[in-house]
Design a protein around this motif. Structure first.
Motif, PDB file in Angstrom:
ATOM      1  N   LYS A 145      -3.559   6.147   0.343  1.00  0.00           N
ATOM      2  CA  LYS A 145      -4.062   6.383  -1.026  1.00  0.00           C
ATOM      3  C   LYS A 145      -4.476   5.125  -1.760  1.00  0.00           C
ATOM      4  O   LYS A 145      -5.239   5.224  -2.724  1.00  0.00           O
ATOM      5  CB  LYS A 145      -2.987   7.099  -1.866  1.00  0.00           C
ATOM      6  CG  LYS A 145      -2.706   8.518  -1.427  1.00  0.00           C
ATOM      7  CD  LYS A 145      -3.895   9.433  -1.711  1.00  0.00           C
ATOM      8  CE  LYS A 145      -3.672  10.806  -1.116  1.00  0.00           C
ATOM      9  NZ  LYS A 145      -4.839  11.676  -1.178  1.00  0.00           N
ATOM     10  N   GLY A 146      -3.921   3.972  -1.401  1.00  0.00           N
ATOM     11  CA  GLY A 146      -4.368   2.777  -2.123  1.00  0.00           C
ATOM     12  C   GLY A 146      -3.330   1.676  -2.164  1.00  0.00           C
ATOM     13  O   GLY A 146      -2.328   1.708  -1.455  1.00  0.00           O
ATOM     14  N   VAL A 147      -3.604   0.720  -3.046  1.00  0.00           N
ATOM     15  CA  VAL A 147      -2.769  -0.488  -3.168  1.00  0.00           C
ATOM     16  C   VAL A 147      -1.853  -0.342  -4.377  1.00  0.00           C
ATOM     17  O   VAL A 147      -2.320  -0.041  -5.481  1.00  0.00           O
ATOM     18  CB  VAL A 147      -3.670  -1.737  -3.320  1.00  0.00           C
ATOM     19  CG1 VAL A 147      -2.838  -2.990  -3.586  1.00  0.00           C
ATOM     20  CG2 VAL A 147      -4.522  -1.930  -2.068  1.00  0.00           C
ATOM     21  N   ILE A 148      -0.558  -0.533  -4.177  1.00  0.00           N
ATOM     22  CA  ILE A 148       0.390  -0.520  -5.310  1.00  0.00           C
ATOM     23  C   ILE A 148       0.391  -1.885  -5.977  1.00  0.00           C
ATOM     24  O   ILE A 148       0.403  -1.992  -7.193  1.00  0.00           O
ATOM     25  CB  ILE A 148       1.821  -0.208  -4.823  1.00  0.00           C
ATOM     26  CG1 ILE A 148       1.879   1.180  -4.198  1.00  0.00           C
ATOM     27  CG2 ILE A 148       2.822  -0.316  -5.980  1.00  0.00           C
ATOM     28  CD1 ILE A 148       3.249   1.533  -3.637  1.00  0.00           C
ATOM     29  N   CYS A 165       0.832  -1.205   0.000  1.00  0.00           N
ATOM     30  CA  CYS A 165       0.000   0.000   0.000  1.00  0.00           C
ATOM     31  C   CYS A 165       0.861   1.247   0.000  1.00  0.00           C
ATOM     32  O   CYS A 165       2.065   1.171   0.259  1.00  0.00           O
ATOM     33  CB  CYS A 165      -0.862   0.038   1.257  1.00  0.00           C
ATOM     34  SG  CYS A 165      -2.076  -1.256   1.287  1.00  0.00           S
ATOM     35  N   TYR A 166       0.242   2.412  -0.244  1.00  0.00           N
ATOM     36  CA  TYR A 166       1.004   3.650  -0.131  1.00  0.00           C
ATOM     37  C   TYR A 166       0.143   4.757   0.449  1.00  0.00           C
ATOM     38  O   TYR A 166      -1.094   4.725   0.397  1.00  0.00           O
ATOM     39  CB  TYR A 166       1.617   4.054  -1.474  1.00  0.00           C
ATOM     40  CG  TYR A 166       0.642   4.590  -2.484  1.00  0.00           C
ATOM     41  CD1 TYR A 166      -0.263   3.753  -3.117  1.00  0.00           C
ATOM     42  CD2 TYR A 166       0.627   5.946  -2.823  1.00  0.00           C
ATOM     43  CE1 TYR A 166      -1.150   4.243  -4.065  1.00  0.00           C
ATOM     44  CE2 TYR A 166      -0.250   6.444  -3.765  1.00  0.00           C
ATOM     45  CZ  TYR A 166      -1.146   5.594  -4.379  1.00  0.00           C
ATOM     46  OH  TYR A 166      -2.027   6.076  -5.302  1.00  0.00           O
ATOM     47  N   ALA A 167       0.865   5.745   0.999  1.00  0.00           N
ATOM     48  CA  ALA A 167       0.240   6.912   1.601  1.00  0.00           C
ATOM     49  C   ALA A 167       1.117   8.111   1.226  1.00  0.00           C
ATOM     50  O   ALA A 167       2.321   7.956   1.039  1.00  0.00           O
ATOM     51  CB  ALA A 167       0.171   6.726   3.115  1.00  0.00           C
ATOM     52  N   ILE A 168       0.508   9.282   1.094  1.00  0.00           N
ATOM     53  CA  ILE A 168       1.248  10.459   0.605  1.00  0.00           C
ATOM     54  C   ILE A 168       1.281  11.543   1.682  1.00  0.00           C
ATOM     55  O   ILE A 168       0.309  11.748   2.414  1.00  0.00           O
ATOM     56  CB  ILE A 168       0.597  10.991  -0.695  1.00  0.00           C
ATOM     57  CG1 ILE A 168       0.724   9.945  -1.809  1.00  0.00           C
ATOM     58  CG2 ILE A 168       1.233  12.296  -1.154  1.00  0.00           C
ATOM     59  CD1 ILE A 168       0.158  10.357  -3.162  1.00  0.00           C
ATOM     60  N   GLY A 169       2.424  12.251   1.764  1.00  0.00           N
ATOM     61  CA  GLY A 169       2.564  13.339   2.722  1.00  0.00           C
ATOM     62  C   GLY A 169       3.372  14.491   2.147  1.00  0.00           C
ATOM     63  O   GLY A 169       3.943  14.399   1.062  1.00  0.00           O
ATOM     64  N   ASN A 170       3.446  15.568   2.940  1.00  0.00           N
ATOM     65  CA  ASN A 170       4.166  16.779   2.502  1.00  0.00           C
ATOM     66  C   ASN A 170       5.495  16.958   3.205  1.00  0.00           C
ATOM     67  O   ASN A 170       6.159  17.984   2.996  1.00  0.00           O
ATOM     68  CB  ASN A 170       3.287  18.021   2.754  1.00  0.00           C
ATOM     69  CG  ASN A 170       2.061  17.999   1.871  1.00  0.00           C
ATOM     70  OD1 ASN A 170       2.169  17.739   0.671  1.00  0.00           O
ATOM     71  ND2 ASN A 170       0.899  18.225   2.458  1.00  0.00           N
TER      72      ASN A 170
END
Ligand code: FUB
Length: 338
Positions: free
Chosen positions: A277-280, A263-268
């Motif tokens: 954000k979802g599954v890679i 999975c992945y998640a996004i940051g600043n």
């Protein structure tokens, strides 16, 4: 169903012909590929799986690795070189067993190999070894990084030259036993209604062998801005941290372990918080799933492993496939052939 199976077969055949999802090497078993581009060449820092007869259990005792081999290739699809033994357990003064997923970084005209292992008391820490060449051989420092614990180090270099280490893995990786950076040997796995354990991050000092300040939690939030609970095990962090940057955003990716998603998640910020954000990649064949993401020659690649060669969860083989972003920066989910 027949038509679907035939289509899947054709997709696999085409991909195989392109050499994209074949094991990168077949003469040894490799896993947990941390890929980097050094001197315009791809270097892969994998675990080296071998069958040592240790029975399988939920702690991953069967992952009983004793050395590292580094692989390199000029470009994806090119010839893969195995550079031989780069570091061996008996040359790590503090480590007793289980050389698990490593990573590497370059700074100070030196290549650093970061690796987890259990010490003489059975507790995982993260060690460092140095070399003048990306493929090693590496010489281990006598002690692990002070304040380090658990498994799966990922070292990310930001554009400003600062390095950060992400680490942690639950269950056999022992992360659930660390609370506020203190070890509690009695702490068990989280219950379904408890908040999920979070991965950790620490900035590295310029010496690349020690942490600059306290180890912090890497906060991962769901789409509503709320924390994950242990019962959210198709999305919550389990192990295999990786961080890369795309269009100014930090992408924190990881394995969900017992549900086998990447999975992945996004940051600043390199410290997060990161929003899911979802599954890679959907589950591969084999219990574990572990990856890295790099850009080379204008294309993005996902390095990962499965058990195609052996069918055994502790004898894995690394692979690579292309990764694609959508216009909004989200990653297209990859469905590996299984
Ligand atoms: O290779 C041993 C362990 O299996 C790794 O540290 C985990 O990420 C999992 O892939």
């Amino acid at each position: 169903i027949c038509r679907y199976a035939a289509l899947q077969g054709m997709i696999y055949l085409l991909a195989s012909l392109q050499g994209m999802t074949q094991p990168l090497v077949k003469h040894i078993y490799t896993a947990d590929p941390s890929a980097h581009v050094f001197n315009n060449r791809i270097y892969i820092y994998p675990s080296h799986d071998t069958a040592t007869g240790v029975p399988e259990d939920d702690l991953g005792s069967h992952f009983d690795m004793k050395d590292y081999h580094i692989l390199s290739l000029d470009h994806v699809g090119g010839k893969v070189t195995d550079h031989g033994v780069a570091l061996t357990l008996k040359d790590v003064p503090w480590a007793q067993k289980q050389l698990w997923a490593p990573d590497a970084a370059y700074a100070n005209n030196t290549y650093y190999l970061y690796f987890p292992a259990k010490d003489s008391t059975g507790v995982f820490h993260i060690g460092v070894a140095k070399s003048s060449k990306p493929e090693g051989p590496f010489k281990a420092l006598p002690k692990p990084i002070p304040g380090s614990y658990s498994i799966d180090p990922c070292v990310f270099k930001d554009e400003d030259g600062n390095f950060y280490m992400y680490f942690g893995g639950i269950w056999g990786g022992q992360l659930q036993k660390w609370d506020h950076n203190k070890y509690n040997s009695k702490a068990g796995n989280k219950a379904a209604d408890e908040k999920a354990a979070l991965p950790r991050v620490a900035k590295l000092k310029k010496d690349m062998t020690s942490f600059d300040g306290q180890v912090k939690d890497v906060v991962i939030l769901n789409e509503k801005g709320l924390p994950f609970y242990e019962k959210d095990n198709d999305k919550r962090f389990f192990e295999a941290s990786w961080v890369h940057k795309y269009k100014g955003k930090y992408y924190f990716s990881y394995s969900t372990g017992d549900t086998h998603n990447l999975c992945y998640a996004i940051g600043n910020s390199p410290y997060g918080p990161f929003t899911y954000k979802g599954v890679i990649m959907t589950p591969v064949k084999g219990w574990t799933t572990h990856h890295s993401i790099i850009e080379k020659d204008g294309k993005w690649y996902l390095f990962y492993h499965d058990v195609e060669l052996s069918g055994k969860t502790y004898l894995r083989n690394v692979k690579v496939t292309e990764l694609h972003y959508k216009a909004d920066g989200s990653i297209e989910t990859i469905h590996p052939e299984i």
